[in-house]
Design a protein around this motif. Structure first.
Motif, short mmCIF file in Angstrom:
data_model
loop_
_atom_site.label_atom_id
_atom_site.label_comp_id
_atom_site.label_asym_id
_atom_site.label_seq_id
_atom_site.Cartn_x
_atom_site.Cartn_y
_atom_site.Cartn_z
N LEU A 13 0.22 17.45 4.49
CA LEU A 13 0.08 16.21 5.18
C LEU A 13 0.73 15.17 4.45
CD1 LEU A 13 -3.33 16.57 7.06
CD2 LEU A 13 -1.17 16.68 8.25
N ILE A 14 0.63 15.29 3.12
CA ILE A 14 1.45 14.20 2.35
C ILE A 14 2.63 14.53 1.62
CG2 ILE A 14 -1.16 13.13 2.21
CD1 ILE A 14 -1.07 14.22 -0.93
N SER A 15 2.95 15.51 1.73
CA SER A 15 4.26 16.22 0.94
C SER A 15 5.47 15.24 1.03
CB SER A 15 4.87 17.42 1.23
OG SER A 15 5.82 17.95 0.57
N GLY A 16 5.99 14.96 -0.05
CA GLY A 16 7.07 13.98 -0.04
C GLY A 16 6.56 12.57 -0.42
N SER A 17 5.27 12.28 -0.43
CA SER A 17 4.71 10.73 -0.68
C SER A 17 4.68 10.72 -1.84
CB SER A 17 3.19 10.61 -0.08
OG SER A 17 3.06 11.10 1.12
N ARG A 18 4.52 9.53 -2.44
CA ARG A 18 4.51 8.77 -3.87
C ARG A 18 3.31 8.28 -4.42
NH1 ARG A 18 7.06 4.08 -6.01
NH2 ARG A 18 7.32 3.47 -4.02
N LEU A 19 2.57 8.68 -5.13
CA LEU A 19 1.37 8.33 -5.56
C LEU A 19 1.76 7.25 -6.73
CD1 LEU A 19 -1.65 8.55 -6.08
CD2 LEU A 19 -1.11 9.88 -8.04
N VAL A 20 1.16 5.99 -6.32
CA VAL A 20 1.36 4.79 -7.15
C VAL A 20 0.21 4.00 -7.98
CG1 VAL A 20 3.57 4.20 -6.19
CG2 VAL A 20 1.43 3.16 -5.26
N PHE A 21 -0.17 3.38 -8.41
CA PHE A 21 -0.84 2.31 -9.12
C PHE A 21 -0.68 1.26 -8.73
CE2 PHE A 21 -3.88 0.12 -11.74
CZ PHE A 21 -5.18 0.51 -11.35
N THR A 22 -1.38 0.42 -7.91
CA THR A 22 -1.23 -1.16 -7.67
C THR A 22 -2.29 -1.95 -8.34
OG1 THR A 22 -2.43 -1.05 -5.68
CG2 THR A 22 -0.03 -0.29 -5.70
N ASP A 23 -1.57 -3.22 -8.91
CA ASP A 23 -2.62 -4.16 -9.34
C ASP A 23 -2.15 -5.48 -8.76
OD1 ASP A 23 -4.16 -5.95 -11.05
OD2 ASP A 23 -3.34 -5.03 -12.91
N GLU A 24 -3.04 -5.76 -7.59
CA GLU A 24 -2.59 -7.03 -6.90
C GLU A 24 -4.15 -7.76 -7.03
OE1 GLU A 24 -2.13 -4.59 -3.13
OE2 GLU A 24 0.29 -4.23 -3.80
N LEU A 25 -3.84 -9.06 -6.14
CA LEU A 25 -4.80 -9.86 -6.15
C LEU A 25 -5.90 -9.28 -5.36
CD1 LEU A 25 -3.07 -13.05 -5.30
CD2 LEU A 25 -4.07 -12.77 -7.43
N ILE A 26 -5.77 -8.32 -4.19
CA ILE A 26 -6.75 -7.78 -3.61
C ILE A 26 -7.56 -6.78 -4.17
CG2 ILE A 26 -5.90 -8.65 -1.40
CD1 ILE A 26 -4.94 -5.86 -0.89
N GLY A 27 -6.94 -6.32 -5.20
CA GLY A 27 -7.67 -5.20 -6.31
C GLY A 27 -6.72 -4.12 -6.68
N ARG A 28 -7.35 -3.27 -7.55
CA ARG A 28 -6.58 -2.29 -8.26
C ARG A 28 -6.93 -1.03 -7.70
NH1 ARG A 28 -7.79 -2.57 -14.41
NH2 ARG A 28 -5.71 -1.84 -14.43
N ALA A 29 -5.60 -0.09 -7.41
CA ALA A 29 -6.24 1.12 -6.92
C ALA A 29 -4.86 1.96 -6.76
CB ALA A 29 -6.48 1.03 -5.24
N PHE A 30 -5.41 3.36 -6.65
CA PHE A 30 -3.89 4.40 -6.75
C PHE A 30 -3.84 4.21 -5.26
CE2 PHE A 30 -6.04 6.02 -10.76
CZ PHE A 30 -5.02 6.18 -11.43
N LYS A 31 -2.70 4.47 -4.88
CA LYS A 31 -2.33 4.68 -3.49
C LYS A 31 -1.29 5.71 -3.33
CE LYS A 31 -3.24 -0.24 -2.11
NZ LYS A 31 -2.56 -1.51 -1.61
N LEU A 32 -1.39 6.13 -1.89
CA LEU A 32 -0.04 6.99 -1.61
C LEU A 32 1.00 6.50 -0.70
CD1 LEU A 32 -1.94 10.36 -0.80
CD2 LEU A 32 -0.05 9.97 -2.58
#
Length: 115
Positions: free
Chosen positions: A76-95
């Motif tokens: 279901l996620i093949s081809g997605s990119r895993l990133v880590f974001t550091d934004e005003l609304i929070g820090r998180a790993f995201k697909l």
């Protein structure tokens, strides 16, 4: 077509920081896709010990950053990119950039499978 997960440098660096902070490089980020969320499926991301790996898991290793994804979720996620974001609304790993998603919610935690 092979099932793949792209792991961004931001995710690699954050996982390495977690390993250093915890003094444990035998951890992995587990990604699963569950039914639910406002669009039908939702991403679940948890830090787990590598001993929790099952025969159904695919183990990705990008420069020492370890990620586990079960074979059903990977479909279901093949081809997605895993990133880590550091934004005003929070820090998180995201697909992001999931080619299998027809639409997703505003916060990016749930998606509808493209038909």
């Amino acid at each position: 077509m092979p099932l793949v997960l792209l792991i961004d440098e931001s995710a690699v660096q954050q996982l390495r920081k977690i390993y250093a902070r915890d003094g444990n490089d035998q951890q992995a980020l587990r990604i699963t896709v569950d039914a639910g969320g406002c669009h039908g499926f939702e991403y679940k991301l948890d830090l787990v010990d590598l001993t929790s790996q099952t025969p159904d898991d695919i183990h990705f290793d990008a420069q020492g950053a370890k990620v586990l994804v079960d074979d059903v979720s990977l479909g279901l996620i093949s081809g997605s990119r895993l990133v880590f974001t550091d934004e005003l609304i929070g820090r998180a790993f995201k697909l992001v950039d999931n080619p299998n998603a027809g639409s997703s919610c505003g916060c990016g935690t749930s998606f509808e499978v493209k038909m």
